[in-house]
Design a protein around this motif. Structure first.
Motif, PDB file in Angstrom:
ATOM      1  N   VAL A  45       0.858  -1.638   0.316  1.00 41.84           N
ATOM      2  CA  VAL A  45       0.040  -0.128  -0.066  1.00 41.84           C
ATOM      3  C   VAL A  45       0.476   1.084  -0.064  1.00 41.84           C
ATOM      4  N   LEU A  46       0.520   2.319  -1.452  1.00 45.91           N
ATOM      5  CA  LEU A  46       1.582   3.246  -1.178  1.00 45.91           C
ATOM      6  C   LEU A  46       0.722   4.605  -1.303  1.00 45.91           C
ATOM      7  N   VAL A  47       0.510   5.281  -0.028  1.00 43.81           N
ATOM      8  CA  VAL A  47       0.127   6.636   0.829  1.00 43.81           C
ATOM      9  C   VAL A  47       0.465   7.361   0.469  1.00 43.81           C
ATOM     10  N   GLY A  48       0.699   8.382  -0.544  1.00 42.81           N
ATOM     11  CA  GLY A  48       1.608   9.403   0.056  1.00 42.81           C
ATOM     12  C   GLY A  48       3.141   9.376  -0.096  1.00 42.81           C
ATOM     13  N   PRO A  49       4.030   9.675   1.223  1.00 38.78           N
ATOM     14  CA  PRO A  49       5.240   9.505   1.292  1.00 38.78           C
ATOM     15  C   PRO A  49       6.029   7.909   1.753  1.00 38.78           C
ATOM     16  N   TRP A  50       4.422   7.061   2.715  1.00 39.28           N
ATOM     17  CA  TRP A  50       4.409   6.391   3.468  1.00 39.28           C
ATOM     18  C   TRP A  50       4.147   5.293   2.134  1.00 39.28           C
ATOM     19  N   LEU A  51       5.185   4.024   2.555  1.00 39.84           N
ATOM     20  CA  LEU A  51       4.638   2.477   1.531  1.00 39.84           C
ATOM     21  C   LEU A  51       4.629   1.107   3.052  1.00 39.84           C
ATOM     22  N   PHE A  52       3.363   0.600   2.836  1.00 38.84           N
ATOM     23  CA  PHE A  52       3.127  -0.147   4.194  1.00 38.84           C
ATOM     24  C   PHE A  52       3.237  -1.401   3.518  1.00 38.84           C
ATOM     25  N   VAL A  53       4.298  -2.381   4.118  1.00 43.10           N
ATOM     26  CA  VAL A  53       3.945  -3.801   3.453  1.00 43.10           C
ATOM     27  C   VAL A  53       3.950  -4.809   4.660  1.00 43.10           C
ATOM     28  N   HIS A  54       3.758  -6.255   4.545  1.00 44.09           N
ATOM     29  CA  HIS A  54       3.637  -6.835   5.894  1.00 44.09           C
ATOM     30  C   HIS A  54       5.241  -7.584   6.598  1.00 44.09           C
ATOM     31  N   GLY A  55       6.375  -7.478   5.039  1.00 46.36           N
ATOM     32  CA  GLY A  55       7.398  -8.214   5.902  1.00 46.36           C
ATOM     33  C   GLY A  55       8.571  -7.151   5.463  1.00 46.36           C
ATOM     34  N   GLY A  56       8.640  -6.929   4.316  1.00 48.13           N
ATOM     35  CA  GLY A  56       9.787  -5.797   4.045  1.00 48.13           C
ATOM     36  C   GLY A  56       9.859  -5.878   2.704  1.00 48.13           C
ATOM     37  N   ILE A  57      10.893  -4.655   2.169  1.00 51.26           N
ATOM     38  CA  ILE A  57      11.736  -4.826   0.775  1.00 51.26           C
ATOM     39  C   ILE A  57      12.169  -5.122   0.544  1.00 51.26           C
ATOM     40  N   PRO A  58      12.894  -6.512  -0.119  1.00 47.87           N
ATOM     41  CA  PRO A  58      14.344  -7.012  -0.177  1.00 47.87           C
ATOM     42  C   PRO A  58      15.153  -6.824  -0.799  1.00 47.87           C
ATOM     43  N   LYS A  59      16.017  -6.417  -1.816  1.00 49.81           N
ATOM     44  CA  LYS A  59      16.761  -6.275  -3.035  1.00 49.81           C
ATOM     45  C   LYS A  59      16.032  -6.727  -3.877  1.00 49.81           C
ATOM     46  N   ASP A  60      16.386  -7.829  -3.832  1.00 49.15           N
ATOM     47  CA  ASP A  60      15.956  -8.891  -5.180  1.00 49.15           C
ATOM     48  C   ASP A  60      13.919  -8.214  -5.678  1.00 49.15           C
ATOM     49  N   ALA A  61      13.637  -8.023  -4.680  1.00 48.01           N
ATOM     50  CA  ALA A  61      12.057  -8.238  -4.421  1.00 48.01           C
ATOM     51  C   ALA A  61      11.441  -7.437  -5.752  1.00 48.01           C
ATOM     52  N   LEU A  62      12.762  -5.963  -5.169  1.00 55.52           N
ATOM     53  CA  LEU A  62      12.346  -4.241  -6.666  1.00 55.52           C
ATOM     54  C   LEU A  62      12.166  -4.872  -7.804  1.00 55.52           C
ATOM     55  N   THR A 105      21.437  -4.183   7.339  1.00 52.68           N
ATOM     56  CA  THR A 105      22.173  -3.061   7.064  1.00 52.68           C
ATOM     57  C   THR A 105      20.675  -3.011   5.989  1.00 52.68           C
ATOM     58  N   LEU A 106      20.580  -1.413   5.691  1.00 52.05           N
ATOM     59  CA  LEU A 106      19.170  -1.241   4.495  1.00 52.05           C
ATOM     60  C   LEU A 106      20.186  -0.943   3.416  1.00 52.05           C
ATOM     61  N   HIS A 107      19.788  -1.583   2.347  1.00 56.48           N
ATOM     62  CA  HIS A 107      20.484  -1.609   0.962  1.00 56.48           C
ATOM     63  C   HIS A 107      20.262  -0.539   0.132  1.00 56.48           C
ATOM     64  N   PRO A 108      21.893   0.420  -0.619  1.00 58.68           N
ATOM     65  CA  PRO A 108      21.051   1.118  -1.350  1.00 58.68           C
ATOM     66  C   PRO A 108      20.126   1.666  -2.052  1.00 58.68           C
ATOM     67  N   GLU A 109      20.292   0.447  -2.633  1.00 57.74           N
ATOM     68  CA  GLU A 109      19.420   0.118  -3.751  1.00 57.74           C
ATOM     69  C   GLU A 109      17.884  -0.129  -3.878  1.00 57.74           C
ATOM     70  N   VAL A 110      17.070  -0.736  -2.518  1.00 60.74           N
ATOM     71  CA  VAL A 110      16.525   0.382  -1.649  1.00 60.74           C
ATOM     72  C   VAL A 110      15.699   0.971  -1.761  1.00 60.74           C
ATOM     73  N   GLU A 111      16.719   0.916  -1.070  1.00 63.08           N
ATOM     74  CA  GLU A 111      16.114   3.044  -0.528  1.00 63.08           C
ATOM     75  C   GLU A 111      16.315   4.094  -1.413  1.00 63.08           C
ATOM     76  N   GLU A 112      17.320   3.875  -2.771  1.00 61.08           N
ATOM     77  CA  GLU A 112      17.119   4.996  -3.630  1.00 61.08           C
ATOM     78  C   GLU A 112      15.771   4.460  -4.653  1.00 61.08           C
ATOM     79  N   PHE A 113      15.667   3.684  -4.536  1.00 59.06           N
ATOM     80  CA  PHE A 113      14.342   3.226  -5.567  1.00 59.06           C
ATOM     81  C   PHE A 113      13.569   3.787  -4.817  1.00 59.06           C
ATOM     82  N   LEU A 114      12.769   2.993  -3.575  1.00 62.36           N
ATOM     83  CA  LEU A 114      11.783   3.852  -2.606  1.00 62.36           C
ATOM     84  C   LEU A 114      11.752   5.405  -2.663  1.00 62.36           C
ATOM     85  N   ALA A 115      13.369   6.169  -2.317  1.00 61.85           N
ATOM     86  CA  ALA A 115      12.972   7.343  -2.462  1.00 61.85           C
ATOM     87  C   ALA A 115      13.330   8.440  -4.115  1.00 61.85           C
TER      88      ALA A 115
END
Length: 472
Positions: free
Chosen positions: A214-231, A324-334
Motif C-alpha cells: 500500500v502506497l499512500v503519499g510518502p508512506w509505503l506499507f508492507v507486511h514483511g519488508g522490501i528485499p533488494k531482489d524483490a524490486l 543494513t538497508l540496501h542502498p538500491e532499495v533506498e534509492e528506488f523508494l526515495a
C-alpha cells in the motif's frame, strides 16, 4: 518523480500483527489517534472521519481467541470506507489457503507441507504426531486418531507456528454462541476453519479485500519488508511451494517500469490473480506433485520457496536486530518520494524498531513476544503508530507502553522529530525509543538502547540525551 499513489490529507493509523489476540487489538485501538469504537461498538475514525485513513498490517489470525472478531471488524470498517482503509495480507492470513487441500487427505505419511528453511528445528511428521496422540489416548490403532481434528491440530501446531489455535478457536466459537466450551465439539472447530476459506468465509473475504503493498503519499506499507531482489520482480503463478533444488532460479519477471506505483499495482494484481487461481482449484490436482491453485501465493509465505524475495516474510530484522538497508532499495523508494516504510511480521521487541537510512526509514511494528513471562507473551506492551502527510512537516508519531509499564510518545521527521531514535550508536547499539511522554514537564529525555548478539538475545539499557551525542 511524482507518485500516483492515493493521498490522504489527514492522519493514517497503523496497527499490525494482532494474531488473534483480542485484548491486544482492543488496547491498540484504544491507543490510536485515528481509530476507536463508535456507539454501536464498530471500528470508526475518531479524529477526522472525512480525511483520515487506516492500514492494518496483516496477520489477523492464529494465536488467540479474537481471530473471527478482529477480522469481521476490519472487514466491516473496510467496506464502510473502501478508499481510506487498507488491509495487508500477512503470511498467517495467506497460509490458511492450505487448509482445503490438506484437510481433504486421509493418508498418514504425507510429505511435510511447508518448505524447510536452513537451520530449522527438527520437523514433527504427521505420523509421529498421531503416534503420540495414540499413546496419550490409549487406543489400539493410528486410524482411531487419524481424524480431521487431529490433522488440523498438527497443521496448526507444527506447520503454521500456531500452537494452541485449535482450542483458541473453540473458545471463540463458544464465546460468540454464548455457550460453554464443552458444547463446541471438535468437528465444529474443523468446520469453522474450513468455512473460513470458502466463498464469503472470513479468511477468504479478508484476503479478497487485501493488498500486498500500500502506497499512500510518502508512506509505503508492507507486511514483511522490501528485499533488494524483490524490486520490480513479479512472481509467476507456476512457482511451487517447495524448497528449490540447488542452483534453481526463481520464476517470475522483472517489471520494465522504474515507477514504484507500477510495481505496487502489479504485485497487488498478482495477489488477486492467485486468489482466483485458488478458488478455481483449491484441492490437490495431482497426487504426486501435490499442486493446487494459488500455490504461488503460498510461495510468498516461505523464505526458501520465494528465493528470499518475498515482501511478505523478508525483513531487515534478523535475530531481533536490524541488518543494513540496501542502498538500491533506498534509492528506488526515495526516487518516488517515499520517506518511510511501515511493516510487521518479524518480532521487534516491546516497542517499534526504527531503522533510519539516509533518505528512507523502516518502522518495524510487530510487538509479539514482548514479554515471555506473560500468558500471551505480550503483557502490557502495546503500540500505535500514526503517519501525517503534510508537505515538509510530514511526521510519524509512535506511542505505546513497554512490557515493564514505561511509556513512550515521540515523533519522527518534521519540526518536532526526535534526532536519535533509529540511529546506531558507536558501540553497535540502536536507539529504539525515547521514553516518557510530552506532558511530563521538566523531565530530561531518556532513551532506550538495544544491543543484540544476532541470536535473539537482546540487552537493553536506558541512556540520557547527553550520552547519545555521538550516534552515527
Amino acid at each position: 518523480m511524482e507518485s500516483d499513489a492515493p493521498a490522504v490529507c489527514g492522519k493514517i493509523g497503523f496497527i499490525t500483527d494482532c494474531e488473534g489476540n483480542y485484548e491486544y487489538w482492543q488496547a491498540s485501538v484504544a491507543l490510536s489517534d485515528v481509530v476507536g469504537w463508535d456507539s454501536d461498538g464498530e471500528l470508526a475514525f475518531i479524529n477526522d472521519p472525512e480525511k483520515d485513513g487506516f492500514v492494518f498490517g496483516g496477520d489477523v489470525f492464529d494465536k488467540g481467541t479474537g481471530d473471527l472478531r478482529i477480522a469481521q471488524q476490519l472487514l466491516a470498517f473496510k467496506r464502510r470506507h473502501p478508499e481510506r482503509v487498507w488491509l495487508l495480507a500477512g503470511n498467517r492470513d495467506i497460509n490458511k489457503l492450505r487448509l482445503t487441500a490438506e484437510l481433504a487427505e486421509e493418508e498418514i505419511d504425507v510429505p511435510q507441507p511447508v518448505p524447510v528453511y536452513p537451520r530449522a528445528p527438527p520437523q514433527v511428521s504427521l505420523r509421529s504426531f498421531l503416534e503420540k496422540k495414540q499413546q496419550e489416548e490409549g487406543v489400539r490403532s493410528l486410524a482411531e486418531v487419524n481424524t480431521r481434528a487431529n490433522r488440523l491440530r498438527w497443521i496448526l501446531d507444527h506447520t503454521m507456528t500456531a500452537g494452541g489455535a485449535f482450542e483458541s478457536r473453540r473458545r471463540e466459537l463458544a464465546l460468540l454462541a454464548g455457550v460453554d466450551e464443552e458444547a463446541v465439539d471438535e468437528e465444529a472447530v474443523v468446520q469453522s476453519f474450513l468455512k473460513s476459506v470458502e466463498e464469503e468465509g472470513v479468511v477468504w473475504e479478508y484476503l479478497r479485500e487485501s493488498c500486498l503493498l500500500v502506497l499512500v503519499g510518502p508512506w509505503l506499507f508492507v507486511h514483511g519488508g522490501i528485499p533488494k531482489d524483490a524490486l520490480r520482480w513479479i512472481p509467476s503463478h507456476d512457482m511451487r511451494y517447495v524448497a528449490p533444488e540447488p542452483g534453481a532460479e526463481p520464476g517470475g519477471s522483472s517489471l520494465a517500469s522504474d515507477r514504484l506505483i507500477d510495481w505496487v499495482e502489479a504485485m497487488n494484481r498478482f495477489l488477486h490473480e492467485g486468489l482466483q487461481s485458488h478458488r478455481a482449484q483449491p484441492l490437490f490436482c495431482h497426487s504426486e506433485t501435490r499442486a493446487r491453485g494459488g500455490e504461488a501465493l503460498l510461495v510468498l509465505t516461505s523464505t526458501p520457496a520465494c528465493f528470499r524475495r518475498s515482501v511478505v516474510v523478508e525483513s531487515l530484522l534478523e535475530g531481533g536486530m536490524p541488518t543494513t538497508l540496501h542502498p538500491e532499495v533506498e534509492e528506488f523508494l526515495a526516487s518516488d518520494g517515499v520517506r518511510a516504510v511501515f511493516c510487521g511480521h518479524k518480532p521487534c521487541g516491546d516497542s517499534p524498531f526504527v531503522v533510519r537510512g539516509e533518505k528512507v526509514s523502516f518502522l518495524h511494528c510487530d510487538t509479539t513476544y514482548s514479554d515471555p513471562r506473560a500468558p500471551d507473551q505480550r503483557g502490557r506492551a502495546v503500540a500505535a503508530v500514526t503517519a501525517v502527510s503534510s508537505g515538509e512537516s510530514a511526521c510519524v508519531r509512535i506511542r505505546g507502553c513497554l512490557a515493564d509499564g514505561d511509556e513512550y510518545d515521540f515523533c519522527l521527521f518534521g519540526p518536532d522529530g526526535d534526532p536519535f531514535v533509529g540511529r546506531r550508536t558507536p558501540d553497535h547499539g540502536y536507539v529504539k525509543a525515547r521514553l516518557g511522554t510530552p506532558d511530563r514537564d521538566g523531565a530530561a529525555p531518556r532513551y532506550r538502547v538495544v544491543r543484540g548478539d544476532g541470536a535473539r538475545r537482546l540487552n537493553y539499557e536506558t541512556c540520557q540525551e547527553e550520552d547519545l551525542r555521538c550516534v552515527v
